[in-house]
Design a protein around this motif. Structure first.
Motif, PDB file in Angstrom:
ATOM      1  N   LYS A  32      -3.840 -67.530  59.814  1.00 56.92           N
ATOM      2  CA  LYS A  32      -3.890 -68.419  58.884  1.00 56.92           C
ATOM      3  C   LYS A  32      -4.681 -68.657  57.887  1.00 56.92           C
ATOM      4  O   LYS A  32      -5.947 -68.161  58.308  1.00 56.92           O
ATOM      5  CB  LYS A  32      -3.535 -69.994  59.294  1.00 56.92           C
ATOM      6  CG  LYS A  32      -4.791 -70.628  59.938  1.00 56.92           C
ATOM      7  CD  LYS A  32      -4.285 -71.973  60.252  1.00 56.92           C
ATOM      8  CE  LYS A  32      -5.524 -72.793  60.790  1.00 56.92           C
ATOM      9  NZ  LYS A  32      -5.241 -74.127  61.071  1.00 56.92           N
ATOM     10  N   GLN A  34      -6.057 -71.167  54.661  1.00 60.90           N
ATOM     11  CA  GLN A  34      -5.835 -72.365  54.086  1.00 60.90           C
ATOM     12  C   GLN A  34      -6.089 -72.276  52.418  1.00 60.90           C
ATOM     13  O   GLN A  34      -6.843 -71.858  52.264  1.00 60.90           O
ATOM     14  CB  GLN A  34      -7.088 -73.389  54.512  1.00 60.90           C
ATOM     15  CG  GLN A  34      -6.417 -74.937  53.733  1.00 60.90           C
ATOM     16  CD  GLN A  34      -4.897 -75.364  54.291  1.00 60.90           C
ATOM     17  OE1 GLN A  34      -4.501 -75.193  55.408  1.00 60.90           O
ATOM     18  NE2 GLN A  34      -4.106 -75.603  53.417  1.00 60.90           N
ATOM     19  N   PRO A  40      -0.772 -73.942  54.552  1.00 57.38           N
ATOM     20  CA  PRO A  40      -1.735 -72.814  54.607  1.00 57.38           C
ATOM     21  C   PRO A  40      -0.559 -71.460  54.426  1.00 57.38           C
ATOM     22  O   PRO A  40       0.553 -71.680  54.772  1.00 57.38           O
ATOM     23  CB  PRO A  40      -2.205 -72.916  56.257  1.00 57.38           C
ATOM     24  CG  PRO A  40      -1.017 -73.700  56.877  1.00 57.38           C
ATOM     25  CD  PRO A  40      -0.465 -74.728  55.971  1.00 57.38           C
TER      26      PRO A  40
END
Length: 139
Positions: A32, A34, A40
């Protein structure tokens, strides 16, 4: 042809400012990053099949997923996807509802709608199609 190893995939993700979001499972790596908005960017790399799922905010479609089968053939193409997860590569697109997996009883490759929700949630190596489940109940 040699494809990127899980260690190389993790290095590429880190170089592109992604972090691992959970432990590896079923030959899949989960990352992931952000972004500027509240959601995200997620990337799942299925390294034995070279499949990739990206989930990100789209300006018109909202927060959604893009599935690619056999999406990369080298470190460079994988790095390109990590740097440009929204970019369409033209390789192996499919929607989640058209995803396929094999039934462990009959061995047939079947679409998602041929499995109950319960069976689909199981690991791919543990799923039984609705026909086989029904056949097992009637015997």
């Amino acid at each position: 042809m040699t494809f990127p190893t899980p260690e190389e995939i993790k290095r590429i993700a880190q170089e592109c400012s992604y972090e691992e979001r959970r432990e590896e499972a079923s030959y899949t790596l989960y990352f992931k990053k952000q972004g500027r908005d509240k959601y995200p960017t997620l990337i799942n790399v299925f390294y034995t099949t070279r499949g990739i799922m990206t989930k990100l905010s789209h300006p018109k479609s909202g927060y959604n997923q893009l599935w690619r089968s056999s999406a990369y053939s080298s470190v460079d193409t994988l790095k390109y996807i990590f740097n440009n997860p929204r970019k369409h590569t033209g390789k192996g697109y499919r929607t989640a509802d058209k995803a396929k997996r094999g039934c462990i009883l009959c061995g047939m490759l079947k679409e998602r709608n041929e499995f109950s929700k319960n069976q689909w949630r199981k690991d791919p190596g543990d799923s039984k199609c609705m026909v086989c489940v029904q056949d097992a109940k009637s015997t």
